[in-house]
Design a protein around this motif. Structure first.
Motif, PDB file in Angstrom:
ATOM      1  N   LYS A   3       0.837  -1.189   0.000  1.00  0.00           N
ATOM      2  CA  LYS A   3       0.000   0.000   0.000  1.00  0.00           C
ATOM      3  C   LYS A   3       0.877   1.245   0.000  1.00  0.00           C
ATOM      4  O   LYS A   3       1.947   1.265   0.593  1.00  0.00           O
ATOM      5  CB  LYS A   3      -0.914  -0.012   1.223  1.00  0.00           C
ATOM      6  CG  LYS A   3      -1.937  -1.143   1.207  1.00  0.00           C
ATOM      7  CD  LYS A   3      -2.868  -1.055   2.408  1.00  0.00           C
ATOM      8  CE  LYS A   3      -3.905  -2.157   2.359  1.00  0.00           C
ATOM      9  NZ  LYS A   3      -4.820  -2.111   3.525  1.00  0.00           N
ATOM     10  N   LYS A   4       0.404   2.278  -0.670  1.00  0.00           N
ATOM     11  CA  LYS A   4       1.182   3.505  -0.802  1.00  0.00           C
ATOM     12  C   LYS A   4       1.263   4.238   0.529  1.00  0.00           C
ATOM     13  O   LYS A   4       0.281   4.305   1.270  1.00  0.00           O
ATOM     14  CB  LYS A   4       0.536   4.410  -1.854  1.00  0.00           C
ATOM     15  CG  LYS A   4       1.330   5.660  -2.172  1.00  0.00           C
ATOM     16  CD  LYS A   4       0.678   6.420  -3.304  1.00  0.00           C
ATOM     17  CE  LYS A   4       1.454   7.697  -3.632  1.00  0.00           C
ATOM     18  NZ  LYS A   4       2.826   7.419  -4.075  1.00  0.00           N
ATOM     19  N   GLU A   5       2.458   4.799   0.802  1.00  0.00           N
ATOM     20  CA  GLU A   5       2.618   5.600   2.019  1.00  0.00           C
ATOM     21  C   GLU A   5       1.721   6.825   1.937  1.00  0.00           C
ATOM     22  O   GLU A   5       1.730   7.540   0.939  1.00  0.00           O
ATOM     23  CB  GLU A   5       4.081   6.032   2.193  1.00  0.00           C
ATOM     24  CG  GLU A   5       5.062   4.894   2.403  1.00  0.00           C
ATOM     25  CD  GLU A   5       5.592   4.299   1.115  1.00  0.00           C
ATOM     26  OE1 GLU A   5       5.133   4.711   0.038  1.00  0.00           O
ATOM     27  OE2 GLU A   5       6.464   3.414   1.182  1.00  0.00           O
ATOM     28  N   THR A   6       0.962   7.054   2.991  1.00  0.00           N
ATOM     29  CA  THR A   6      -0.017   8.136   2.972  1.00  0.00           C
ATOM     30  C   THR A   6       0.144   9.016   4.205  1.00  0.00           C
ATOM     31  O   THR A   6       0.377   8.519   5.306  1.00  0.00           O
ATOM     32  CB  THR A   6      -1.460   7.564   2.952  1.00  0.00           C
ATOM     33  OG1 THR A   6      -1.596   6.679   1.845  1.00  0.00           O
ATOM     34  CG2 THR A   6      -2.483   8.682   2.835  1.00  0.00           C
ATOM     35  N   VAL A   7       0.025  10.313   3.991  1.00  0.00           N
ATOM     36  CA  VAL A   7      -0.003  11.250   5.111  1.00  0.00           C
ATOM     37  C   VAL A   7      -1.352  11.959   5.088  1.00  0.00           C
ATOM     38  O   VAL A   7      -1.751  12.528   4.069  1.00  0.00           O
ATOM     39  CB  VAL A   7       1.138  12.285   5.025  1.00  0.00           C
ATOM     40  CG1 VAL A   7       1.028  13.278   6.183  1.00  0.00           C
ATOM     41  CG2 VAL A   7       2.495  11.587   5.056  1.00  0.00           C
ATOM     42  N   PHE A   8      -2.046  11.885   6.213  1.00  0.00           N
ATOM     43  CA  PHE A   8      -3.325  12.578   6.343  1.00  0.00           C
ATOM     44  C   PHE A   8      -3.049  13.954   6.952  1.00  0.00           C
ATOM     45  O   PHE A   8      -2.577  14.057   8.094  1.00  0.00           O
ATOM     46  CB  PHE A   8      -4.281  11.779   7.226  1.00  0.00           C
ATOM     47  CG  PHE A   8      -4.755  10.512   6.576  1.00  0.00           C
ATOM     48  CD1 PHE A   8      -5.972  10.476   5.911  1.00  0.00           C
ATOM     49  CD2 PHE A   8      -3.983   9.364   6.614  1.00  0.00           C
ATOM     50  CE1 PHE A   8      -6.412   9.309   5.296  1.00  0.00           C
ATOM     51  CE2 PHE A   8      -4.412   8.191   6.005  1.00  0.00           C
ATOM     52  CZ  PHE A   8      -5.627   8.160   5.345  1.00  0.00           C
ATOM     53  N   VAL A   9      -3.289  14.987   6.176  1.00  0.00           N
ATOM     54  CA  VAL A   9      -3.101  16.356   6.638  1.00  0.00           C
ATOM     55  C   VAL A   9      -4.420  16.837   7.232  1.00  0.00           C
ATOM     56  O   VAL A   9      -5.421  16.972   6.525  1.00  0.00           O
ATOM     57  CB  VAL A   9      -2.648  17.276   5.488  1.00  0.00           C
ATOM     58  CG1 VAL A   9      -2.646  18.731   5.931  1.00  0.00           C
ATOM     59  CG2 VAL A   9      -1.255  16.875   5.014  1.00  0.00           C
ATOM     60  N   VAL A  10      -4.407  17.078   8.521  1.00  0.00           N
ATOM     61  CA  VAL A  10      -5.627  17.415   9.257  1.00  0.00           C
ATOM     62  C   VAL A  10      -5.475  18.800   9.862  1.00  0.00           C
ATOM     63  O   VAL A  10      -4.462  19.106  10.495  1.00  0.00           O
ATOM     64  CB  VAL A  10      -5.893  16.380  10.368  1.00  0.00           C
ATOM     65  CG1 VAL A  10      -7.164  16.723  11.131  1.00  0.00           C
ATOM     66  CG2 VAL A  10      -5.970  14.977   9.775  1.00  0.00           C
TER      67      VAL A  10
END
Length: 273
Positions: A3-10
């Protein structure tokens, strides 16, 4: 399949500050941007739960800027429960401000946008540059801080946008032998106008590359030296008639030309800013 590395910007605002920080850090590890998913204007527990639900199904990090302490603590708690790394991008620096300067933060969401008048000035300037690009709506030249003139491919448009990002309203007008220059050019203060020239050889190379990128023949009149000499001669005559300063952009980057223009205008006191 990984799975692709993901950053959730909150964020409790638009989240553009957090996104820039994430991109800067990601470039040090991947040489490219990771996948970024936005959750903007987060304001209650349900919004936080939505973030957690999305983040727990992939290798991910939550990078956040949330001013409200209760909401921040809830996010930290839920992330810890789900084994998700959550990084507070704002409070450590906020704490440093409070301790060093003996001040207390307001803890109100969206404060930066409310205070940042420069942001709105920049947006207005960019919209102006787009509207008055390439000789469009010449009636607006009188409203410009700077008016750039020159033949095609002398970097008028990218220079206009660069200066617009520095909050200056810039219009640009192409000079073409077959078309008389707009009368508005002779009605504005000449100190607002800047002529851009370039060596014939350099312009020939630029135009040939431009035609090649468009799949057109190099034999087109647009790139011929004879045509280029004609255009440059006509343009310089117009610039002399206006009496504006002239900058040779042959071997200059956009930033360098912009610095020359700004230094020249600031020296004259031409900017009200």
């Amino acid at each position: 399949m990984n799975k692709k590395e993901t950053v959730f910007v909150v964020s409790d605002s638009i989240g553009e500050t957090a996104e820039l920080m994430v991109k800067a850090v990601a470039s040090q590890f991947f040489g490219k941007e990771v996948e970024i998913k936005h959750f903007s204007y987060v304001e209650d527990i349900q919004d936080i739960n939505n973030v957690i639900t999305n983040a727990k199904y992939s290798p991910s990090i939550i990078a956040y800027t949330i001013a409200l302490q209760d909401l921040k603590e809830y996010l930290d708690h839920r992330a810890l429960e789900e084994g998700i790394m959550a990084v507070d991008l704002m409070h450590p620096l906020m704490d440093a401000f409070a301790q060093t300067f003996d001040m207390q933060p307001s803890l109100q969401p969206g404060q930066m946008r409310k205070l940042d008048e420069n942001y709105f000035k920049r947006v207005e300037a960019i919209e102006f540059a787009v509207k008055y690009d390439d000789g469009q709506e010449v009636r607006g030249l009188k409203q410009a801080d700077i008016v750039l003139i020159g033949v095609s491919r002398t970097s008028k448009t990218p220079l206009s946008m660069y200066l617009a990002n520095k909050q200056f309203k810039v219009a640009n007008v192409p000079l073409i032998p077959e078309l008389p220059p707009p009368q508005e050019l002779f009605q504005i203060p000449r100190k607002k106008c800047v002529g851009l020239i370039i060596s014939p050889e350099k312009l020939n190379d630029i135009r040939r590359e431009r035609l090649k990128s468009l799949g057109l023949t190099n034999a087109a009149n647009y790139a011929s030296l004879e045509r280029i000499f004609e255009e440059l001669d006509c343009a310089q005559n117009i610039m002399k008639k206006i009496g504006c300063p002239i900058i040779d952009v042959s071997n200059k980057a956009i930033e360098e030309t912009a610095d020359i223009i700004l230094a020249m205008f600031n020296k004259r006191g031409s900017f009200a800013q």
